[in-house]
Design a protein around this motif. Sequence first.
Motif, PDB file in Angstrom:
ATOM      1  N   LEU A   1      10.926   2.550   0.798  1.00 41.02           N
ATOM      2  CA  LEU A   1       9.772   3.368   1.179  1.00 41.02           C
ATOM      3  C   LEU A   1       8.586   2.437   1.474  1.00 41.02           C
ATOM      4  N   THR A   2       7.897   2.667   2.561  1.00 43.46           N
ATOM      5  CA  THR A   2       6.735   1.866   2.943  1.00 43.46           C
ATOM      6  C   THR A   2       5.511   2.795   3.067  1.00 43.46           C
ATOM      7  N   ARG A   3       4.481   2.505   2.239  1.00 37.05           N
ATOM      8  CA  ARG A   3       3.265   3.333   2.276  1.00 37.05           C
ATOM      9  C   ARG A   3       2.248   2.685   3.201  1.00 37.05           C
ATOM     10  N   PRO A   4       1.582   3.499   4.028  1.00 36.95           N
ATOM     11  CA  PRO A   4       0.564   2.902   4.907  1.00 36.95           C
ATOM     12  C   PRO A   4      -0.688   2.484   4.129  1.00 36.95           C
ATOM     13  N   SER A   5      -1.536   1.705   4.747  1.00 37.34           N
ATOM     14  CA  SER A   5      -2.790   1.246   4.118  1.00 37.34           C
ATOM     15  C   SER A   5      -3.672   2.442   3.727  1.00 37.34           C
ATOM     16  N   PRO A   6      -4.435   2.308   2.628  1.00 29.48           N
ATOM     17  CA  PRO A   6      -5.282   3.446   2.185  1.00 29.48           C
ATOM     18  C   PRO A   6      -6.280   3.849   3.300  1.00 29.48           C
TER      19      PRO A   6
END
Length: 395
Positions: free
Chosen positions: A386-391
Amino acid sequence: IENDGEDVVFFEVDVDEDAQRVYILFRDDDVESGAWTGLDLNRGETSNGVTTWRGGRPIGDTQRVEVLAQAVGPNGRVSISDSKGLNFLSAEPTELAGLTLSVEPVAGAGTVLTPSGWYDGPVDVVVEGGQGDVQYSLDGGEFVDYTGPIPIPTVPAGASVVTAVDRDSDGNVTSLEVIYVAVDDTAPTLDVSQTPEPNAAGLSDSAVTITVVADDQFGSGIAELTATPGGSTDASVVDLDPSAGVLRFDWDEEGETVFDLLAVDAAGNETTETFTVDIDTTAPDVSVDVTTAGGAPYDGAYVPYPVTVTIVATDDGSGLDPDSITYTRVPVGTPDSAAPIPYEGPFTVGEGETDITASATNNAGVVGTSETVRILVDETDPTLTLTRPSPTTVT
């Protein structure tokens, strides 16, 4: 010697005892261009340093013969009879009668005279008649007094000659008779072989050539030689020239064949033997069976668990060599040079792509090989990332 219409010439030659060979040349003296005939004489008795050599043969209707005798010494030098003259002696036929020679089977032996002219058992020669001292010589040997039936040798088989003479008080021959007797009471021998030779189990993996040799040991000769395949509807394999004593033929029938061999000599003595040929040229059936965890047949697609491999080998011919079943286990993409592994029972194949090939050998040495089966197993769970985008600020 006039002998019932066919003259017989008979020779007695006295030579030094060290002579190695005595040879006679003679011809019909009444015919200018008559051909010379040679005759080797047989060594007889020796007395006072002198050896008597004897021999004879039929010569047809001849009124006068011209004779030359030669003796060969141990050093190879030759002495010739009457060498001061023309070397030749002459003799005219003399009519002699009074002796009769006949052949009688030994009592109880069951001997018969076969159509080939050979007696198939022990016989005696009986001499009848004579007015003086009757003597006989067997096979060119020394003349001895006749006292009763003369046993004819049966070993070795062959023809014997008996010469009987009647002598007056001065030792002169007044009657002479010769008889030839052929006796063979010994069966032929048989020797059989095949090419190529069978293996240690007596099995062949190809067609063979069978050779049968019959030997009559100087007897009457081979008259019949056959090989019959038992249980077959084919005719016997018959030697077209049995006198040669050799029968050779090719055989390619699968399975065990028992040949009945027969050799018969001219005197009717026969020998029988059997010879077995066992041919198996068919390779064993070999297969690789693969089942999944639930026991279902493997269909060649990827499975997520190990599978079970069973090798099945059968042979309806000579049977399997129980220690010959092997397999190779080669990862796909690697050189195909894996050493065979002895098969000891079902085994499992896990992770990866694997080629399995099996082989087995039957008792005749023929190798069977299965088709190669490729097994695909993937037991590794997939990886999830899983890859979360930048805040960011959401309004």
